[in-house]
Design a protein around this motif. Structure first.
Motif, PDB file in Angstrom:
ATOM      1  N   ILE A   1      28.540 -11.653 -18.360  1.00 55.00           N
ATOM      2  CA  ILE A   1      29.317 -10.957 -17.335  1.00 55.00           C
ATOM      3  C   ILE A   1      28.563  -9.718 -16.880  1.00 55.00           C
ATOM      4  O   ILE A   1      28.101  -8.925 -17.704  1.00 55.00           O
ATOM      5  N   ILE A   2      28.448  -9.555 -15.575  1.00 52.15           N
ATOM      6  CA  ILE A   2      27.977  -8.300 -14.979  1.00 52.15           C
ATOM      7  C   ILE A   2      29.186  -7.605 -14.377  1.00 52.15           C
ATOM      8  O   ILE A   2      29.946  -8.219 -13.618  1.00 52.15           O
ATOM      9  N   ILE A   3      29.379  -6.347 -14.713  1.00 49.17           N
ATOM     10  CA  ILE A   3      30.467  -5.574 -14.119  1.00 49.17           C
ATOM     11  C   ILE A   3      29.936  -4.215 -13.702  1.00 49.17           C
ATOM     12  O   ILE A   3      29.435  -3.450 -14.526  1.00 49.17           O
TER      13      ILE A   3
ATOM     14  N   ASP B   1      28.029 -16.074 -15.600  1.00 48.32           N
ATOM     15  CA  ASP B   1      29.362 -16.675 -15.577  1.00 48.32           C
ATOM     16  C   ASP B   1      30.349 -15.904 -14.711  1.00 48.32           C
ATOM     17  O   ASP B   1      31.168 -16.508 -14.014  1.00 48.32           O
ATOM     18  N   ILE B   2      30.276 -14.573 -14.764  1.00 53.71           N
ATOM     19  CA  ILE B   2      31.237 -13.749 -14.019  1.00 53.71           C
ATOM     20  C   ILE B   2      30.527 -12.528 -13.462  1.00 53.71           C
ATOM     21  O   ILE B   2      29.819 -11.819 -14.192  1.00 53.71           O
TER      22      ILE B   2
ATOM     23  N   VAL C   1      34.610 -11.538  -8.859  1.00 51.89           N
ATOM     24  CA  VAL C   1      35.813 -10.735  -8.671  1.00 51.89           C
ATOM     25  C   VAL C   1      35.424  -9.468  -7.921  1.00 51.89           C
ATOM     26  O   VAL C   1      34.559  -8.712  -8.374  1.00 51.89           O
ATOM     27  N   CYS C   2      36.058  -9.243  -6.789  1.00 49.33           N
ATOM     28  CA  CYS C   2      35.749  -8.075  -5.949  1.00 49.33           C
ATOM     29  C   CYS C   2      36.945  -7.131  -5.934  1.00 49.33           C
ATOM     30  O   CYS C   2      38.066  -7.551  -5.609  1.00 49.33           O
ATOM     31  N   THR C   3      36.711  -5.882  -6.300  1.00 51.14           N
ATOM     32  CA  THR C   3      37.783  -4.892  -6.260  1.00 51.14           C
ATOM     33  C   THR C   3      37.953  -4.412  -4.827  1.00 51.14           C
ATOM     34  O   THR C   3      37.190  -3.595  -4.333  1.00 51.14           O
ATOM     35  N   THR C   4      38.945  -4.974  -4.163  1.00 52.79           N
ATOM     36  CA  THR C   4      39.286  -4.505  -2.814  1.00 52.79           C
ATOM     37  C   THR C   4      40.421  -3.494  -2.987  1.00 52.79           C
ATOM     38  O   THR C   4      40.286  -2.567  -3.769  1.00 52.79           O
TER      39      THR C   4
ATOM     40  N   TYR D   1      42.351 -10.599 -15.278  1.00 49.80           N
ATOM     41  CA  TYR D   1      43.133 -11.789 -14.927  1.00 49.80           C
ATOM     42  C   TYR D   1      42.386 -12.655 -13.916  1.00 49.80           C
ATOM     43  O   TYR D   1      42.301 -13.881 -14.069  1.00 49.80           O
ATOM     44  N   ALA D   2      41.838 -12.027 -12.885  1.00 53.64           N
ATOM     45  CA  ALA D   2      41.097 -12.790 -11.876  1.00 53.64           C
ATOM     46  C   ALA D   2      39.854 -13.433 -12.474  1.00 53.64           C
ATOM     47  O   ALA D   2      39.430 -14.514 -12.039  1.00 53.64           O
ATOM     48  N   ALA D   3      39.264 -12.786 -13.472  1.00 53.90           N
ATOM     49  CA  ALA D   3      38.017 -13.268 -14.069  1.00 53.90           C
ATOM     50  C   ALA D   3      38.219 -14.371 -15.092  1.00 53.90           C
ATOM     51  O   ALA D   3      37.303 -15.162 -15.340  1.00 53.90           O
ATOM     52  N   THR D   4      39.421 -14.443 -15.700  1.00 55.13           N
ATOM     53  CA  THR D   4      39.586 -15.341 -16.852  1.00 55.13           C
ATOM     54  C   THR D   4      40.779 -16.279 -16.792  1.00 55.13           C
ATOM     55  O   THR D   4      40.818 -17.259 -17.537  1.00 55.13           O
ATOM     56  N   SER D   5      41.764 -16.019 -15.942  1.00 59.86           N
ATOM     57  CA  SER D   5      42.985 -16.823 -15.982  1.00 59.86           C
ATOM     58  C   SER D   5      42.761 -18.220 -15.408  1.00 59.86           C
ATOM     59  O   SER D   5      41.926 -18.431 -14.529  1.00 59.86           O
ATOM     60  N   ALA D   6      43.546 -19.172 -15.910  1.00 64.05           N
ATOM     61  CA  ALA D   6      43.507 -20.527 -15.353  1.00 64.05           C
ATOM     62  C   ALA D   6      44.069 -20.536 -13.933  1.00 64.05           C
ATOM     63  O   ALA D   6      43.612 -21.291 -13.077  1.00 64.05           O
TER      64      ALA D   6
END
Length: 357
Positions: A39-41, A126-127, A180-183, A289-294
């Motif tokens: 993961i890159i954040i 992956d993320i 996942v983009c923080t808007t 949640y956006a990165a990992t939820s089904a």
């Protein structure tokens, strides 16, 4: 503006909904085992970025914390990486790799260098969490970076576009990659004003909500283009609103405006946030949640991977709940205009990214 108009109350209501203070429990945002995932954040040494990184580390992920040299009030990225490493070990993930890599979103060459450093590892990503950002500057005239872009426009939007496109091939190597983009709910207060795209004040005033709007529009177009490509259709991209968070974004980002009315305004809103806003940990759950939820994972029907019930990409997620984005996001002409505009700003052809122009 070709997008369909909504009643004025609709924009205000949806902006206010973004401040939903509902307390989220671990049962609502369970984090799966992320062992072996990379993961890159960005912007992960403070606020919601740090809290999300801590959640990922506790679940066993390998992390690259993409951060600049921070302001004095922020946790240093080296300390953030050490904290994440400790959490990984405490939770039994002794093999996790957690590193701080420098990136300055106000410098496109630094973004390029960061992306190339990652690509040189040959790893699948992956993320990707495009989270770094800054609050409104309060300046009455554009503050330009060395790249000739208004600083908030670049930090909050264009640099994320460049980073995303540079590492897309790495993402495509992963079986179920996500972006996942923080808007923000502030995108409902944005003004679609492409004549002042580079943060010029124009009709719209402060560029902050405009850039949040452009970012949500752009990622929706990216989703459409990914689906059209057999090599990238399994990549999922979504925008999130973390909520009204009591974080470092309420600190004045510009030293030259200290002891001015701008500084006073920041102190006022920081005080209000300390009373009314949710914690950074609660805000970070939108990213997690956006990165990992089904639920917001890939859609197996359209993307060929993922679990039944996954909604795929192109969404605006208000904390953990799907929301309706601004009408520009569903307007093909608006999306195309933003895509082409930012592509020209970044010189994607010259950067070897012409296939995304």
């Amino acid at each position: 503006m070709p997008a369909q108009h909504r009643p004025l109350w609709w924009y205000g209501w949806n902006a206010l909904r973004g401040g939903n203070p509902t307390f989220l429990t671990p049962d609502q945002v369970p984090v799966p085992d992320l062992s072996g995932k990379w993961i890159i954040i960005t912007g992960s040494n403070s606020g919601i970025g740090l809290e999300a990184a801590k959640a990922f580390a506790s679940a066993g992920a390998n992390l690259i914390l993409g951060c600049r040299e921070p302001a004095a009030w922020e946790t240093h990225p080296a300390a953030a990486a050490e904290e994440c490493q400790t959490l990984a070990r405490v939770n039994g993930h002794t093999e996790s790799v957690i590193e701080w890599w420098k990136i300055d979103m106000a410098d496109l060459s630094a973004v390029d260098a960061f992306a190339q450093r990652w690509l040189d590892t040959g790893r699948a990503l992956d993320i990707l969490c495009n989270n770094a950002g800054m609050g409104p500057t309060g300046s009455r005239k554009p503050i330009l970076t060395k790249d000739g872009l208004e600083i908030l426009h670049q930090v909050n939007f264009t640099s994320h576009v460049l980073l995303t496109l540079r590492v897309l091939d790495s993402l495509a190597k992963a079986p179920q990659p996500r972006i996942v983009c923080t808007t923000s709910c502030f995108h409902f207060r944005g003004y679609f004003d492409l004549d002042h795209f580079n943060g010029e004040l124009g009709m719209a005033g402060d560029p902050y909500p405009n850039n949040k709007l452009y970012f949500q529009v752009w990622l929706t177009e990216l989703h459409s283009r990914l689906l059209a490509s057999p090599n990238y259709r399994h990549v999922t991209v979504n925008g999130i609103n973390p909520g009204y968070v009591n974080s470092g974004i309420w600190n004045n980002p510009l030293s030259e405006t200290k002891n001015t009315w701008i500084d006073t305004a920041y102190k006022f809103w920081k005080f209000v946030a300390s009373i009314l806003a949710i914690s950074p940990q609660q805000g970070s759950l939108a990213i997690v949640y956006a990165a990992t939820s089904a639920e917001f994972g890939p859609d197996p029907v359209t993307q060929g991977v993922g679990e039944i019930g996954g909604k795929g990409g192109g969404h605006y997620i208000n904390r953990i709940w799907e929301g309706e984005a601004m009408p520009h996001c569903s307007d093909e002409e608006c999306r195309k205009e933003v895509w082409e505009k930012v592509g020209k700003e970044l010189g994607l052809e010259e950067r070897g990214l012409g296939h995304w122009v």
